[in-house]
Design a protein around this motif. Structure first.
Motif, PDB file in Angstrom:
ATOM      1  N   ARG A   8     -15.998  -9.605  -2.412  1.00  0.00           N
ATOM      2  CA  ARG A   8     -14.870  -9.763  -2.664  1.00  0.00           C
ATOM      3  C   ARG A   8     -13.999 -10.647  -2.020  1.00  0.00           C
ATOM      4  NH1 ARG A   8     -13.599  -3.735  -0.325  1.00  0.00           N
ATOM      5  NH2 ARG A   8     -15.959  -3.226  -0.261  1.00  0.00           N
ATOM      6  N   CYS A  55     -21.136  -4.077  -3.290  1.00  0.00           N
ATOM      7  CA  CYS A  55     -19.915  -4.740  -3.433  1.00  0.00           C
ATOM      8  C   CYS A  55     -19.362  -4.932  -2.069  1.00  0.00           C
ATOM      9  CB  CYS A  55     -18.966  -3.861  -4.250  1.00  0.00           C
ATOM     10  SG  CYS A  55     -17.536  -4.767  -4.737  1.00  0.00           S
ATOM     11  N   TRP A  57     -17.552  -6.677   1.359  1.00  0.00           N
ATOM     12  CA  TRP A  57     -16.074  -7.125   1.785  1.00  0.00           C
ATOM     13  C   TRP A  57     -15.575  -8.443   1.237  1.00  0.00           C
ATOM     14  CZ3 TRP A  57     -19.753  -5.388   5.387  1.00  0.00           C
ATOM     15  CH2 TRP A  57     -19.488  -4.131   5.847  1.00  0.00           C
TER      16      TRP A  57
ATOM     17  N   MET B   1      -3.149   3.002   9.534  1.00  0.00           N
ATOM     18  CA  MET B   1      -2.684   3.923   8.663  1.00  0.00           C
ATOM     19  C   MET B   1      -1.894   5.146   9.396  1.00  0.00           C
ATOM     20  SD  MET B   1      -4.777   5.842   5.531  1.00  0.00           S
ATOM     21  CE  MET B   1      -5.073   7.372   5.930  1.00  0.00           C
ATOM     22  N   LEU B  61     -20.667   1.957   5.349  1.00  0.00           N
ATOM     23  CA  LEU B  61     -20.542   1.027   6.084  1.00  0.00           C
ATOM     24  C   LEU B  61     -19.164   0.455   6.731  1.00  0.00           C
ATOM     25  CD1 LEU B  61     -22.864  -1.021   7.212  1.00  0.00           C
ATOM     26  CD2 LEU B  61     -22.671  -2.432   5.184  1.00  0.00           C
ATOM     27  N   LYS B  63     -16.891  -1.797   8.685  1.00  0.00           N
ATOM     28  CA  LYS B  63     -16.324  -3.100   9.475  1.00  0.00           C
ATOM     29  C   LYS B  63     -14.962  -3.173   9.908  1.00  0.00           C
ATOM     30  CE  LYS B  63     -16.818  -7.210   7.501  1.00  0.00           C
ATOM     31  NZ  LYS B  63     -15.760  -8.399   7.786  1.00  0.00           N
ATOM     32  N   GLU B  66      -9.500  -0.467  10.996  1.00  0.00           N
ATOM     33  CA  GLU B  66      -8.424   0.127  10.485  1.00  0.00           C
ATOM     34  C   GLU B  66      -9.073   1.074   9.377  1.00  0.00           C
ATOM     35  OE1 GLU B  66      -4.722  -3.046  10.605  1.00  0.00           O
ATOM     36  OE2 GLU B  66      -5.591  -2.312   8.654  1.00  0.00           O
ATOM     37  N   GLN B  67     -10.488   0.941   8.948  1.00  0.00           N
ATOM     38  CA  GLN B  67     -11.121   1.892   7.954  1.00  0.00           C
ATOM     39  C   GLN B  67     -11.909   2.906   8.715  1.00  0.00           C
ATOM     40  OE1 GLN B  67      -9.914   1.973   5.043  1.00  0.00           O
ATOM     41  NE2 GLN B  67     -10.259   0.119   3.585  1.00  0.00           N
ATOM     42  N   GLU B  70     -11.280   6.347   7.650  1.00  0.00           N
ATOM     43  CA  GLU B  70     -11.334   6.725   6.127  1.00  0.00           C
ATOM     44  C   GLU B  70     -12.741   6.806   5.705  1.00  0.00           C
ATOM     45  OE1 GLU B  70      -8.815   7.115   4.241  1.00  0.00           O
ATOM     46  OE2 GLU B  70      -9.918   7.549   2.664  1.00  0.00           O
ATOM     47  N   PRO B 148     -19.541  -0.499   1.354  1.00  0.00           N
ATOM     48  CA  PRO B 148     -18.559  -1.014   2.513  1.00  0.00           C
ATOM     49  C   PRO B 148     -17.235  -0.651   2.582  1.00  0.00           C
ATOM     50  CG  PRO B 148     -19.912  -2.292   1.022  1.00  0.00           C
ATOM     51  CD  PRO B 148     -19.599  -1.115   0.359  1.00  0.00           C
ATOM     52  N   PHE B 149     -16.696   0.011   3.980  1.00  0.00           N
ATOM     53  CA  PHE B 149     -15.244   0.112   3.788  1.00  0.00           C
ATOM     54  C   PHE B 149     -14.754  -1.183   4.590  1.00  0.00           C
ATOM     55  CE2 PHE B 149     -13.593   4.070   2.441  1.00  0.00           C
ATOM     56  CZ  PHE B 149     -14.668   4.923   2.127  1.00  0.00           C
TER      57      PHE B 149
ATOM     58  N   SER C  10     -10.547   1.486  -1.881  1.00  0.00           N
ATOM     59  CA  SER C  10     -10.108   1.729  -0.472  1.00  0.00           C
ATOM     60  C   SER C  10      -8.932   0.931   0.085  1.00  0.00           C
ATOM     61  CB  SER C  10     -11.204   2.138   0.273  1.00  0.00           C
ATOM     62  OG  SER C  10     -12.034   0.726   0.477  1.00  0.00           O
ATOM     63  N   LYS C  39      -5.861   3.159   2.142  1.00  0.00           N
ATOM     64  CA  LYS C  39      -4.759   2.100   1.401  1.00  0.00           C
ATOM     65  C   LYS C  39      -4.737   1.912   0.094  1.00  0.00           C
ATOM     66  CE  LYS C  39      -3.198  -0.022   5.459  1.00  0.00           C
ATOM     67  NZ  LYS C  39      -3.212  -1.621   6.060  1.00  0.00           N
ATOM     68  N   LEU C  68       0.512   8.265   3.847  1.00  0.00           N
ATOM     69  CA  LEU C  68       1.333   6.931   3.678  1.00  0.00           C
ATOM     70  C   LEU C  68       2.514   7.167   2.908  1.00  0.00           C
ATOM     71  CD1 LEU C  68      -1.695   4.859   2.213  1.00  0.00           C
ATOM     72  CD2 LEU C  68      -0.439   4.288   4.313  1.00  0.00           C
ATOM     73  N   VAL C 100     -17.138  -0.618  -5.012  1.00  0.00           N
ATOM     74  CA  VAL C 100     -16.319  -0.502  -3.908  1.00  0.00           C
ATOM     75  C   VAL C 100     -15.251  -1.546  -3.917  1.00  0.00           C
ATOM     76  CG1 VAL C 100     -15.739   0.022  -1.506  1.00  0.00           C
ATOM     77  CG2 VAL C 100     -17.676   0.978  -2.489  1.00  0.00           C
TER      78      VAL C 100
END
Lengths: 57, 149, 101
Positions: A8, A55, A57, B1, B61, B63, B66-67, B70, B148-149, C10, C39, C68, C100
């Motif tokens: 991304r 996918c 980051w 958040m 995953l 990184k 802030e996530q 979540e 991945p988050f 996300s 978010k 939020l 994602v």
């Protein structure tokens, strides 16, 4: 196993290292969404023709 | 958040009130309606020795600090749906080990999710299993799905 | 054409990617289902969000939505589409591929 890596954003060193060890010599393709020149139709084909899609980051 | 304390506490309470035997019964009840073997999202479902259908591995995953919460919540949701989950917190110590995170981390452990980190503070303070970046990559290879988050 | 695409949103950064991918997948006859969490739920407030309506089944994490400070209706969403993390797990299970953003 064929792996499709979608980025991304431009990957940092941690991501690059993880991608290398995740791929570990398997056949893979990368798509850089942040490049701005994306053939979305082809991307859909790639998603479904690869065994695993990550996918990043 | 911002986390709405009341909503989060309600969520925690709901999870806490469900005894483990009931959680497992719920999972087994869901499994009865699943076909014997299917492929989905590249995830194969196989039956264990007791004939209970289980989904294979998902790697979560994380990184971005802030996530972190979540990613933990998503991991829990998948565990409730009979998914084997490995959660990886990359690089950073848990930014906000408040009651919500600590309780949900406990639920993840109770539901036999695994959690790893390459940050030693997470290992020493919070019981994460240590995994180097290389080891994490190897584990991701074995996962059916990487989130991945 | 068989093959369902599941998408987890996300982040609030990649609406354009999600829209483009969804439209391309639909053009190729693929079913798309999207779950918004964290978010990502903020994207439901974007004017461009309506481009997704009718092109994908969508749901979101109600806890994230309320945390939020959001409330009210979301275009294309019914009451049951304000869901939980279990919905995301269900989408994973029922999708052939899962991305994602």
């Amino acid at each position: 196993m064929k792996i499709l890596h979608i980025f991304r954003a431009e990957p940092d060193e941690t991501v690059k290292d993880i991608v290398v060890s995740t791929t570990n010599g398997d056949k893979s393709k990368t798509v850089e969404l942040y490049s701005g020149e994306i053939d979305w139709s082809r991307l859909v084909d790639d998603i479904f023709s690869h065994d695993k899609v990550i996918c990043w980051w | 958040m911002m986390r709405t304390t009341e909503l989060v506490q309600k969520q925690i309470q709901i999870l806490a009130d469900i005894p483990n035997w009931l959680k497992k019964s719920f999972q087994m009840a869901c499994c009865r309606h699943m076909p014997a073997v299917t492929m989905s999202a590249g995830i194969s479902e196989t039956a264990n020795s007791k004939g209970v259908i289980i989904m294979s591995k998902v790697a979560v995953l994380i990184k971005n600090p802030e996530q972190q919460y979540e990613g933990l919540r998503s991991s829990l949701g998948m565990l409730l749906y009979n998914t084997e989950v490995q959660m990886f917190v990359l690089n950073d110590e848990i930014a906000d080990m408040d009651e919500a995170y600590e309780d949900n981390m406990g639920f993840l452990d109770e539901m036999e999710g695994e959690r790893f980190s390459n940050n030693k503070a997470n290992v020493e303070k919070y019981g994460f299993k240590y995994a180097s970046v290389e080891q994490i990559g190897e584990l991701l290879r074995k996962a059916d799905l990487v989130i991945p988050f | 054409m068989a093959g369902k695409l599941g998408i987890l949103v996300s982040s609030d950064k990649y609406l354009e990617y999600v829209v483009n991918l969804t439209e391309a997948a639909r053009d190729k006859g693929r079913e798309v289902e999207i779950f918004f969490t964290g978010k990502g739920v903020l994207l439901t407030q974007s004017p461009d969000f309506t481009r997704l309506v009718g092109k994908a089944r969508m749901s979101l994490c109600d806890v994230s939505f309320r945390a939020l400070g959001l409330e009210g209706d979301v275009p294309g969403f019914g009451f049951k589409d304000f869901a939980t993390q279990a919905k995301n797990a269900e989408i994973i299970k029922n999708s052939d591929r899962y991305l994602v953003f």
